[in-house]
Every structure is written in structure tokens, then in C-alpha cells.
Design an enzyme around this catalytic site. Structure first.
Site, PDB file in Angstrom:
ATOM      1  N   HIS A 506     -10.228 -59.093  62.954  1.00  0.00           N
ATOM      2  CA  HIS A 506     -11.652 -58.790  62.907  1.00  0.00           C
ATOM      3  C   HIS A 506     -11.805 -57.371  62.367  1.00  0.00           C
ATOM      4  O   HIS A 506     -12.304 -56.490  63.052  1.00  0.00           O
ATOM      5  CB  HIS A 506     -12.276 -58.850  64.307  1.00  0.00           C
TER       6      HIS A 506
HETATM    7  C1  LIG Z   1      -7.498 -66.835  64.219  1.00  0.00           C
HETATM    8  C2  LIG Z   1      -8.879 -66.294  63.936  1.00  0.00           C
HETATM    9  C3  LIG Z   1      -9.923 -66.613  64.796  1.00  0.00           C
HETATM   10  C4  LIG Z   1     -11.193 -66.103  64.530  1.00  0.00           C
HETATM   11  N1  LIG Z   1     -12.212 -66.449  65.386  1.00  0.00           N
HETATM   12  C5  LIG Z   1     -13.445 -65.947  65.188  1.00  0.00           C
HETATM   13  C6  LIG Z   1     -14.507 -66.272  66.089  1.00  0.00           C
HETATM   14  O1  LIG Z   1     -14.345 -66.990  67.058  1.00  0.00           O
HETATM   15  N2  LIG Z   1     -15.727 -65.739  65.840  1.00  0.00           N
HETATM   16  C7  LIG Z   1     -15.960 -64.912  64.793  1.00  0.00           C
HETATM   17  O2  LIG Z   1     -17.097 -64.443  64.658  1.00  0.00           O
HETATM   18  N3  LIG Z   1     -14.977 -64.613  63.919  1.00  0.00           N
HETATM   19  C8  LIG Z   1     -13.727 -65.105  64.088  1.00  0.00           C
HETATM   20  N4  LIG Z   1     -12.725 -64.803  63.203  1.00  0.00           N
HETATM   21  C9  LIG Z   1     -13.050 -63.966  62.032  1.00  0.00           C
HETATM   22  C10 LIG Z   1     -13.602 -64.814  60.900  1.00  0.00           C
HETATM   23  O3  LIG Z   1     -12.613 -65.703  60.462  1.00  0.00           O
HETATM   24  C11 LIG Z   1     -14.036 -63.879  59.753  1.00  0.00           C
HETATM   25  O4  LIG Z   1     -15.008 -62.988  60.257  1.00  0.00           O
HETATM   26  C12 LIG Z   1     -14.684 -64.617  58.614  1.00  0.00           C
HETATM   27  O5  LIG Z   1     -13.862 -65.666  58.163  1.00  0.00           O
HETATM   28  C13 LIG Z   1     -14.946 -63.636  57.455  1.00  0.00           C
HETATM   29  O6  LIG Z   1     -15.606 -64.309  56.413  1.00  0.00           O
HETATM   30  P1  LIG Z   1     -15.620 -63.675  54.961  1.00  0.00           P
HETATM   31  O7  LIG Z   1     -16.307 -64.637  54.066  1.00  0.00           O
HETATM   32  O8  LIG Z   1     -16.138 -62.288  55.033  1.00  0.00           O
HETATM   33  O9  LIG Z   1     -14.080 -63.521  54.556  1.00  0.00           O
HETATM   34  P2  LIG Z   1     -12.913 -64.654  54.440  1.00  0.00           P
HETATM   35  O10 LIG Z   1     -13.221 -65.810  55.291  1.00  0.00           O
HETATM   36  O11 LIG Z   1     -11.640 -63.924  54.650  1.00  0.00           O
HETATM   37  O12 LIG Z   1     -13.045 -65.096  52.938  1.00  0.00           O
HETATM   38  C14 LIG Z   1     -12.631 -64.265  51.885  1.00  0.00           C
HETATM   39  C15 LIG Z   1     -12.029 -65.130  50.795  1.00  0.00           C
HETATM   40  O13 LIG Z   1     -11.748 -64.256  49.696  1.00  0.00           O
HETATM   41  C16 LIG Z   1     -10.536 -64.651  49.119  1.00  0.00           C
HETATM   42  N5  LIG Z   1      -9.965 -63.506  48.393  1.00  0.00           N
HETATM   43  C17 LIG Z   1      -9.450 -62.362  48.905  1.00  0.00           C
HETATM   44  N6  LIG Z   1      -9.018 -61.553  47.916  1.00  0.00           N
HETATM   45  C18 LIG Z   1      -9.286 -62.189  46.752  1.00  0.00           C
HETATM   46  C19 LIG Z   1      -9.097 -61.855  45.387  1.00  0.00           C
HETATM   47  N7  LIG Z   1      -8.530 -60.710  45.023  1.00  0.00           N
HETATM   48  N8  LIG Z   1      -9.499 -62.755  44.443  1.00  0.00           N
HETATM   49  C20 LIG Z   1     -10.066 -63.944  44.796  1.00  0.00           C
HETATM   50  N9  LIG Z   1     -10.254 -64.299  46.077  1.00  0.00           N
HETATM   51  C21 LIG Z   1      -9.892 -63.435  47.049  1.00  0.00           C
HETATM   52  C22 LIG Z   1      -9.680 -65.106  50.294  1.00  0.00           C
HETATM   53  O14 LIG Z   1      -8.654 -65.979  49.860  1.00  0.00           O
HETATM   54  C23 LIG Z   1     -10.714 -65.776  51.197  1.00  0.00           C
HETATM   55  O15 LIG Z   1     -10.806 -67.162  50.975  1.00  0.00           O
HETATM   56  C24 LIG Z   1     -11.435 -65.280  63.419  1.00  0.00           C
HETATM   57  C25 LIG Z   1     -10.385 -64.954  62.559  1.00  0.00           C
HETATM   58  C26 LIG Z   1      -9.110 -65.455  62.815  1.00  0.00           C
HETATM   59  C27 LIG Z   1      -8.008 -65.076  61.891  1.00  0.00           C
END
Ligand SMILES: Cc1cc2nc3c(=O)[nH]c(=O)nc-3n(C[C@H](O)[C@H](O)[C@H](O)COP(=O)(O)OP(=O)(O)OC[C@H]3O[C@@H](n4cnc5c(N)ncnc54)[C@H](O)[C@@H]3O)c2cc1C
Length: 586
Positions: A506
Site C-alpha cells: 500500500h
Molecule cells: C495482497 C494485496 C491485498 C490488497 N488488499 C487491498 C484491500 O483490501 N483494500 C485496498 O484498498 N487495497 C488493497 N490492496 C492494494 C490495491 O491492490 C491497490 O491499491 C490497487 O490495486 C492500486 O490500483 P492502481 O490502478 O493504482 O495500480 P495497479 O493495480 O498496480 O495497476 C497498475 C498497472 O500498471 C502496470 N504498469 C506498471 N508499470 C508499467 C509500465 N512501465 N508500462 C505499462 N504498464 C505498467 C502494472 O502492470 C499494473 O497492471 C492490496 C494489495 C495487495 C498486493
């Protein structure tokens, strides 16, 4: 020379929750959107047969491999940072859906206090209450302004929940009722009631009944199967981007998903982004994707890394506190139960094998400024929680301290206590400090030769105070619940990623929001102050971490950013918010 692709209206870097929301909203509005994702495409069919604890829980099979690129880590500026190589210490998403596939599903709103933490702390206690070096600031948005976007995230994800006594004002109830209450949850509720606290069930994206969201996507009812956090849900009962916003974008016909596409630079001329440079990971070919709007939705580490690699914005200087890119990096204590106590019950057995990622109960009497901090040596606080994630087959060997960790006695006790131990934890925030930040590593590079992102981070005295405060509350609860043996975690000392069992999952900050380019990278539409057609979306925008999990806040900010981008495209550009529209508070 990179191959030039046709220009589109919007390109997103990464297609998780935040990239999916931007793609869905703008493609529904008729704009051409390209989503570049370094991982492959995942659909719910890929989750079938996924109840494999060794592959997904122990070996973290769904997450980004740290062999090609990772994050380097050190406690302070005098140390050399080293790359983190274990996914158990750094859990980043990859493939469509990103971390949203393997999240647990706890879906919290931050408090009105969080968004105005600096001014409310000063108003109530005076400036001297803020510890030296702590760099909190107001977010440049109030809870009331963000509330409609929280509501949209919850309606899209179908969140199941019940209102807590201290919860902020809501414009709508949760779209689905709370999950069921297990026996240990009832014990927690009774104990909290007896102690005069205000318990309620966790808001959950593992939803309680089949639900069709406003975009027409169906999410099914949770089966309490326990294969939740670290897994994709094969019942399609955990709301995630793969079954909600990504198909919504695809159904418009205006969204092109390009997987296996690793973005390496943001391209720009003067103060306008012109597109991004990416590598096709299968062929190694480089492409330029031109776009009117570039949106970074690639999670905290990569959002900040791309800004630094592309030399956009002022890099943060920890000596002077000047500059903004990399500033206020922080993380979250609690999702990994680092602040917890375990209770062993001699005369009671529980059905712990069933559960869900966000099945649980909490009280929040000691979070935010819900209680008087005059005599405390910390601000903010945390939530006392019992979570029943479900005990997967391989990891049920909790035994009281002093038990040998092998042999006959271990076997007997691990069988005896398998369904007789409950963990109560205190989930709290780690505050930002002047010397905790992200920058580019001077030594370590990825397989393309680009510097890795480096984090400089340690536990602060403030963390330790909150930890001690929280541990006492966990022990108090377990006593009231009737535990015979209670073992609190040991006090937090130096932060060491390998030995403290702490997981970066997180992580936030580095491209923070605020009301002035002096103190923030983006405004409250997550639009870069320095480059008005570049939006940096996700927890990278949080100026500090709240007590609970981040995704609903990141999702709400993504909905707001999508609205801002639409306004920008319709009205011919420009900054969507005037600088220093509000009073500056740092
Ligand atoms: C085990 C676990 C449990 C969790 N449980 C919770 C929960 O209960 N509640 C909660 O609020 N949050 C939880 N989280 C956190 C939650 O998963 C994240 O807050 C959320 O997924 C973030 O979303 P995002 O779209 O910002 O980033 P991400 O979901 O990380 O998406 C970013 C995407 O960008 C892609 N990417 C990165 N770099 C590049 C690049 N250079 N070029 C192209 N693509 C790229 C990645 O492959 C990824 O698919 C948890 C996380 C984990 C690991």
C-alpha cells in the site's frame, strides 16, 4: 527509430483499477483511449483452478516478477540501497486488473480529517503538535468535494457494508448489504460493545449478493471460500477491474488494450505531453503512442519513476524540502498484521477455514481525530480489527510461544490450536517525513539499463508511539473476548524489509496533490501543475496515508480525474484548478 502509431485522445500507462476507470469513463464519453499494460490480458477464466496456495499465496503467482525490475530500499541517506527481490516484501500488480485482481477487497473511505489534516491539527492543538520533520499537508480537496466520486467507485464495485458510528457523511447507502457475521466476529462485536466502542463490519468488495452495477456488469455473491487476497476470484464475486471497468471500456468500441507494452518514457514538447514511448515485450520493438492526454495509472512506484526518468517536474530534495517529485513517500502499517496480538482459546473452537478477504469487524473510536490527542505523543490513529480471511490449508500452525517449531509437541499443539486462535490487529497510517522519499537509484538498473526507483524509508518515533498505543488496544480486546493466552507482537525497532515481515503493498506519495505547485505535483484533478495534459493518478497522489486501505480513495480520485480530463478535452485545455485557490498550509 520507434514506430509511430496513430494519435489517440487518451493513453493510459497501466490498466488496473485506476487505468480501468479512466478508460471506462472516457471511452463511454466517446473518446478514443489506448491502455498500455506491461502484463498480459487476464479474464475471469484465468482465475479458474486458482485455489493453489503454494502458487498464489506462498509464491505470489499473480504479481509482478521482481527479476527484471524492482525497487531498491534503504533506511536513510547514509546507506546504500539494495534491490528488493522477494515478492513477499513488495507486492506489485501486473497484467490487466493490476493489484485489483489479488486485493483483499476492503473498501474504505478516508475521513474528512485526512483531507485537511494539517489545518485541523493546527486549529485544534496548535502547530507544535506536529512532530519535527513530519511533512503533512492538506490535500487541496475536502471530503465533501470527493464524496460523489467515492460513491461512484462504490456503486461500480457493488460494495457491501454497514455504516459505522464515526463514518463520514454518505450520499447513498452501500449498494449491497454487509457480509455475514461469523462467530468470532460476534465475539468481537460483544467485546467491543462491552468496552463502550462502536463496532461494525468491514466495507467489502467481496460482495454479499449478486449485483449489476450502473455500467451493466454483474458481480456475483461471495462464497466465503477463503481464496481471496493474493488470488483472483473464480466466482467473479470479488469486484475487480477485470469484471467491471475493463469490460465496460471494451464494450464501447473506443478502447484499445495493448498488453505486453512496457512504457519507458513520457514524450513532450515544452510543457505539453505528446505521448509515450513503449517497448513491445514480445518483439522488443519500440513504439511511440501519440495522444492529446497522457494518464499515468501505473501505481506509485512506476508513476514516480516515469516522471523522474522523463525529467518532468522538480525532483524532491530531502535536504531542503524543496521540489515535489518523490516527496512524501509513505506506506501503511496494518495490512500485514504487523501491529497485532494473537489470542489462544483453550475451551472454544471456531470455523476458521471459511472467510473472505474483507470479511471482518472493526471499531474506529481511535482513528483520525475521533478522540482527544492532547495527552498523546502522536496525531491521527488507527482501527482495531478482527479479519477472517479464511485459513488456507498450509498456514494454520499458530502455536503459543515456547512451543518447539518441529516434532511431536509442535504437531500436537498446531492441531489443537488450529481453530482456537484469533488475531486482533491495529491498522494505522505511517506519516510522511522530510527524509522519506523516492528518487532514482544511482547504482541499480532494470534490464533495459534504466535506473530503478529507490525508496528511503524507516519507522519513525511517531510510528512506534502509535504501535504501542494500538497493541494495548488489541490486548484489551482479546482479554474481553476471553482469550486464555495473549501474545502481542514485539515493539517495532529499525525497519528491515527482510526481517520485520513488513510488506510494501500500500505504497503512496511521490506525486502528491495539493493547492500549490510549491508543495505538490498535481492539483485536485490529479493534473500536473507543470504539464496540463499529463495526469498522474493513483495513491502516488496521497500526501499522507490514512489509517485504512487505499483503493477506494485512489478510485475516487480516478473518477474525479476522468471528469477533469473530459472537461479539459471539451473546453480546449488549461489548468482545471487555479494555483493557491485555497490557503496554503505548509
Ligand atoms: C495482497 C494485496 C491485498 C490488497 N488488499 C487491498 C484491500 O483490501 N483494500 C485496498 O484498498 N487495497 C488493497 N490492496 C492494494 C490495491 O491492490 C491497490 O491499491 C490497487 O490495486 C492500486 O490500483 P492502481 O490502478 O493504482 O495500480 P495497479 O493495480 O498496480 O495497476 C497498475 C498497472 O500498471 C502496470 N504498469 C506498471 N508499470 C508499467 C509500465 N512501465 N508500462 C505499462 N504498464 C505498467 C502494472 O502492470 C499494473 O497492471 C492490496 C494489495 C495487495 C498486493
Amino acid at each position: 527509430m520507434p514506430t509511430q502509431l496513430d494519435k489517440v485522445d487518451v493513453v493510459t500507462v497501466g490498466v488496473g483499477w485506476t487505468g480501468g476507470i479512466i478508460a471506462a469513463e472516457l471511452s463511454k464519453a466517446g473518446y478514443q483511449v489506448v491502455g498500455l499494460e506491461r502484463g498480459g490480458e487476464v479474464t475471469v477464466d484465468d482465475y479458474l483452478h486458482s485455489k493453489d496456495q503454494l502458487k498464489y499465496d506462498s509464491r505470489i503467482g499473480l504479481m509482478h516478477s521482481l527479476s527484471n525490475d524492482t525497487v531498491t530500499y534503504r533506511n536513510n541517506q547514509d546507506m546504500e540501497a539494495l534491490p528488493i527481490r522477494e515478492n513477499s516484501n513488495l507486492r506489485n500488480g501486473t497484467h490487466t486488473g493490476g493489484g485489483g485482481k489479488h486485493w483483499a477487497g476492503q473498501t474504505w473511505r478516508y475521513l474528512p480529517y485526512d483531507f485537511e489534516i494539517y489545518s485541523q491539527t493546527v486549529d485544534r492543538y496548535g502547530e507544535e503538535k506536529i512532530p519535527e520533520g513530519m511533512t503533512i499537508q492538506d490535500w487541496g480537496i475536502t471530503y465533501d468535494e470527493l464524496e460523489p466520486y467515492y460513491d461512484r467507485f462504490e456503486q461500480t464495485a457493488g460494495i457491501s457494508g454497514e455504516e459505522g458510528s464515526f463514518g463520514p457523511e454518505r450520499s447513498n447507502p452501500y449498494p449491497t448489504p454487509p457480509l455475514k457475521e461469523s462467530y468470532p466476529m460476534r465475539m468481537f462485536r460483544e467485546a467491543a460493545d462491552n468496552l463502550g466502542y462502536h463496532p461494525y463490519r468491514l466495507p467489502s468488495a467481496n460482495i454479499s449478493e449478486t449485483y449489476e452495477n450502473p455500467d451493466g456488469q454483474t458481480i456475483y455473491a461471495c462464497q466465503y471460500c477463503s481464496f481471496c487476497a493474493n488470488y483472483g476470484c473464480d466466482f467473479a464475486a470479488k469486484s475487480d477491474p477485470v469484471i467491471t471497468v475493463i469490460p465496460t471500456a471494451q464494450e464501447t468500441g473506443n478502447f484499445e488494450l495493448r498488453t505486453g507494452s512496457n512504457v519507458t518514457r513520457i514524450l513532450y514538447e515544452g510543457d505539453q505531453a505528446t505521448g509515450v514511448l513503449f517497448t513491445d515485450l514480445e518483439t522488443g520493438e519500440e513504439f511511440e503512442q501519440p495522444a492529446d492526454i497522457v494518464v499515468l495509472t501505473s501505481y506509485t512506484f512506476n508513476n514516480v519513476r516515469l516522471l523522474l526518468l522523463s525529467e518532468i517536474g522538480d525532483p524532491y530534495d530531502p535536504e531542503t524540502g524543496e521540489g515535489v517529485i518523490g516527496k512524501n513517500f509513505t506506506d501503511h502499517h496494518g495490512p500485514d498484521s504487523s501491529c497485532a496480538a494473537i489470542g489462544f482459546f483453550e475451551d472454544q473452537k471456531f470455523n476458521l477455514h471459511m472467510g473472505a478477504g474483507a470479511l471482518g469487524i472493526v471499531y474506529d473510536d481511535f482513528v483520525g481525530d475521533n478522540f482527544d490527542h492532547t495527552d498523546e505523543d502522536f496525531i491521527h490513529g488507527g482501527m482495531v480489527r478482527y479479519q477472517q480471511g479464511g485459513a488456507n490449508p498450509m498456514t494454520n500452525n499458530e502455536v503459543p510461544n515456547g512451543t518447539p517449531n518441529w516434532g511431536r509437541e509442535f504437531k500436537e499443539k498446531s492441531l489443537y490450536y488450529a481453530n482456537r486462535s484469533l488475531v486482533v490487529n491495529f491498522m494505522f497510517n505511517s506519516m510522511p517525513y522530510q527524509d522519506h522519499y523516492l528518487d532514482l537509484d544511482p547504482t541499480y538498473t532494470d534490464s533495459d539499463g534504466d535506473p530503478l526507483i529507490r525508496m528511503t524509508y524507516d519507522f519513525s518515533d511517531h510510528d512506534r508511539s502509535l504501535f504501542n498505543f494500538g497493541i494495548d488496544l488489541c490486548v484489551e480486546m482479546l482479554e474481553e473476548m476471553g482469550a486464555d493466552i495473549i501474545e502481542p507482537n514485539e515493539e517495532m525497532d529499525r525497519f528491515e524489509v527482510e526481517s520485520t515481515g513488513f510488506t510494501f503493498q500500500h505504497s503512496s506519495g511521490g506525486a502528491i496533490m495539493g493547492d500549490s505547485p510549491d508543495t505538490s505535483a498535481v492539483n485536485n484533478y490529479l493534473q500536473m501543475w507543470d504539464m496540463d495534459n499529463l495526469f498522474v493518478v493513483g495513491a502516488s497522489a496521497f500526501p499522507h496515508f490514512g489509517a485504512p486501505n487505499p483503493t477506494a480513495t485512489a478510485g475516487a480520485l480516478a473518477y474525479r480525474a476522468a471528469e477533469g480530463i473530459e472537461e479539459y478535452l471539451e473546453n480546449g485545455g488549461g489548468l482545471l484548478v487555479k494555483e493557491r485557490e485555497r490557503t496554503k498550509h505548509t
